[in-house]
Design an enzyme around this catalytic site. Structure first.
Site, short mmCIF file in Angstrom:
data_model
loop_
_atom_site.label_atom_id
_atom_site.label_comp_id
_atom_site.label_asym_id
_atom_site.label_seq_id
_atom_site.Cartn_x
_atom_site.Cartn_y
_atom_site.Cartn_z
N GLY A 147 -1.13 -5.43 -6.51
CA GLY A 147 0.11 -5.21 -7.24
C GLY A 147 1.01 -6.42 -7.39
O GLY A 147 1.67 -6.58 -8.43
N ARG A 184 7.37 -2.26 1.34
CA ARG A 184 6.65 -2.92 0.24
C ARG A 184 6.42 -1.94 -0.93
O ARG A 184 6.00 -0.80 -0.75
CB ARG A 184 5.30 -3.43 0.75
CG ARG A 184 4.46 -4.16 -0.30
CD ARG A 184 3.47 -3.25 -0.98
NE ARG A 184 2.60 -3.99 -1.91
CZ ARG A 184 1.80 -3.42 -2.79
NH1 ARG A 184 1.73 -2.11 -2.87
NH2 ARG A 184 1.06 -4.14 -3.59
N GLY A 243 4.52 -1.88 -4.83
CA GLY A 243 3.61 -2.61 -5.71
C GLY A 243 4.00 -2.47 -7.18
O GLY A 243 5.16 -2.19 -7.51
N ASP A 244 3.03 -2.65 -8.02
CA ASP A 244 3.29 -2.69 -9.46
C ASP A 244 3.38 -1.31 -10.11
O ASP A 244 4.02 -1.15 -11.16
CB ASP A 244 2.17 -3.47 -10.18
CG ASP A 244 0.81 -2.83 -9.93
OD1 ASP A 244 0.53 -2.46 -8.77
OD2 ASP A 244 0.03 -2.69 -10.88
N THR A 248 -4.18 -0.98 -12.15
CA THR A 248 -4.55 -0.83 -10.75
C THR A 248 -5.04 -2.17 -10.25
O THR A 248 -5.69 -2.91 -10.99
CB THR A 248 -5.65 0.23 -10.56
OG1 THR A 248 -6.16 0.12 -9.22
CG2 THR A 248 -6.80 0.07 -11.54
N GLY A 249 -4.74 -2.48 -9.00
CA GLY A 249 -5.18 -3.76 -8.46
C GLY A 249 -4.17 -4.30 -7.47
O GLY A 249 -3.32 -3.55 -6.97
N THR A 286 -5.63 3.68 -6.53
CA THR A 286 -4.50 4.12 -7.37
C THR A 286 -5.02 4.92 -8.57
O THR A 286 -6.14 4.68 -9.03
CB THR A 286 -3.75 2.86 -7.87
OG1 THR A 286 -3.06 2.31 -6.76
CG2 THR A 286 -2.78 3.16 -8.98
N1 ASP Z 1 -1.65 -1.54 -7.62
C1 ASP Z 1 -1.41 -0.79 -6.42
C2 ASP Z 1 -0.40 -1.49 -5.57
O1 ASP Z 1 -0.42 -2.70 -5.48
C3 ASP Z 1 -2.64 -0.55 -5.62
C4 ASP Z 1 -3.87 -0.10 -6.37
O2 ASP Z 1 -4.00 -0.30 -7.56
O3 ASP Z 1 -4.78 0.49 -5.75
O4 ASP Z 1 0.39 -0.82 -4.94
#
Ligand code: ASP
Length: 332
Positions: free
Chosen positions: A250, A225, A227-228, A247-248, A197
């Site tokens: 989510g 789905r 994410g965050d 990022t992470g 991300t």
């Molecule tokens: N945070 C993002 C998600 O969960 C993915 C990512 O950070 O790479 O969609």
């Protein structure tokens, strides 16, 4: 004698001039290209150079806006667009694939002092999702649009679209095949399934901060789905004195309202930015079972870039002009 007086006078005049004109207000920017499981074995020197070049190009784009006196909002959009256009990150070109073998993109942008925000989720053909998020913020009465509706809006606004092939990279396709294989063998998904991300946070000369985030989400995701990243307060947040892009994994960032939590600690408890970001990213997220990182900035230009994974693609230009890019923990 004269030959000595003249330079002295000149020096004195220069000093007076400097004292009269106040130093320009500080500007700063930080960017990320995703946190996750990163090992040197997977990134050879040539790839590392390409990734760092993309991070540098994004820093230049964003910082250039700030240096010309432009708004933080423009700076974060400009930086994120560069990262979306690079195939090395999970956003725009190079986004991960869904279980059905498509790309579904999410993005958000927020301006701190006005609390204006825009986001889009689950779009399939928008070339630069961050600009669509900005269009939602500036040209609709809404904050968040999803799927076909978001694309219909973007079409009306004249935003750039791309064919599905534009987003495809072989590396992301292989990641999907691997994820499907692991699923068939009832193995847990790899932690790296959501890596890459992108995001940016910036402080402009007016003292305003902004944040933007863009992602393809998680490899092999299904059922729409989200994410965050496009959830205001989870993966993206900005208020008058603090801005965060995350990022992470989510789901954990949504459950902890990570980006808002960091800025709320700064606003309500007076916690220094770095302490607030560290506590959320290094304690609360892993305590719940999640992982990832953030980039954060405050209205004085302090930066914090904590992550609890083995690496996070990141870059920064601080208020004193010092700049850097880093990938692994030991890079700084
Ligand atoms: N945070 C993002 C998600 O969960 C993915 C990512 O950070 O790479 O969609």
């Amino acid at each position: 004698m004269r030959t000595f007086v003249a330079p002295l006078l000149l020096l004195a005049m220069t000093d007076v001039g400097a004292a009269d004109s106040p130093a320009p207000a500080p500007i700063a920017i930080a960017i990320h290209g995703g946190a996750g499981t990163l090992s040197r074995e997977r990134i050879d020197a040539a790839l590392e150079a390409e990734i760092r070049a993309a991070l540098d190009a994004a820093l230049d784009a964003g910082h250039g806006v700030l240096a010309r006196g432009g708004p933080a909002l423009d700076a974060v959009e400009a930086a994120v667009r560069v990262l979306e256009d690079s195939p090395h990150f999970n956003a725009g070109k190079g986004a991960v694939f869904t279980a059905e073998g498509r790309n579904e993109l999410d993005a958000a942008i927020m301006e701190g002092h006005t609390r204006r925000a825009g986001s889009i989720a689950g779009v399939r053909a928008l070339r630069n999702p961050v600009s669509a998020a900005r269009a939602v913020m500036e040209r609709s009465r809404h904050v968040m649009l999803v799927g076909e509706g978001a694309e219909a809006f973007a079409r009306e606004q004249g935003l750039a679209f791309a064919e599905p092939d534009y987003f495809r990279t072989e590396q992301r396709w292989q990641q999907l095949l691997e994820a499907r294989q692991r699923e068939a063998e009832a193995k847990a998904p790899r932690a790296s399934s959501y890596f890459g991300t992108v995001g940016a946070v910036a402080l402009d000369r007016q003292g305003h901060v902004a944040a933007a985030t863009s992602t393809g989400g998680m490899t092999n995701k299904r059922w729409g789905r989200v994410g965050d990243a496009p959830i205001i307060g989870a993966g993206t947040w900005a208020d008058a004195q603090c801005a965060v892009s995350a990022t992470g994994w989510g789901e954990f960032f949504i459950r902890l309202a990570v980006a808002h939590d960091i800025c709320a600690r700064v606003a309500y408890a007076g916690t220094p930015l770095a302490a607030a970001a560290d506590d959320v990213v290094l304690r609360r997220v892993p305590d719940l079972g999640g992982d990832g990182g953030v980039i954060a900035i405050d209205a004085r230009g302090n930066l914090a870039l904590p992550f609890n994974t083995s690496g996070m693609y990141r870059g920064w230009i601080a208020v004193d002009g010092t700049r850097g890019t880093a990938i692994f923990r030991a890079d700084e």
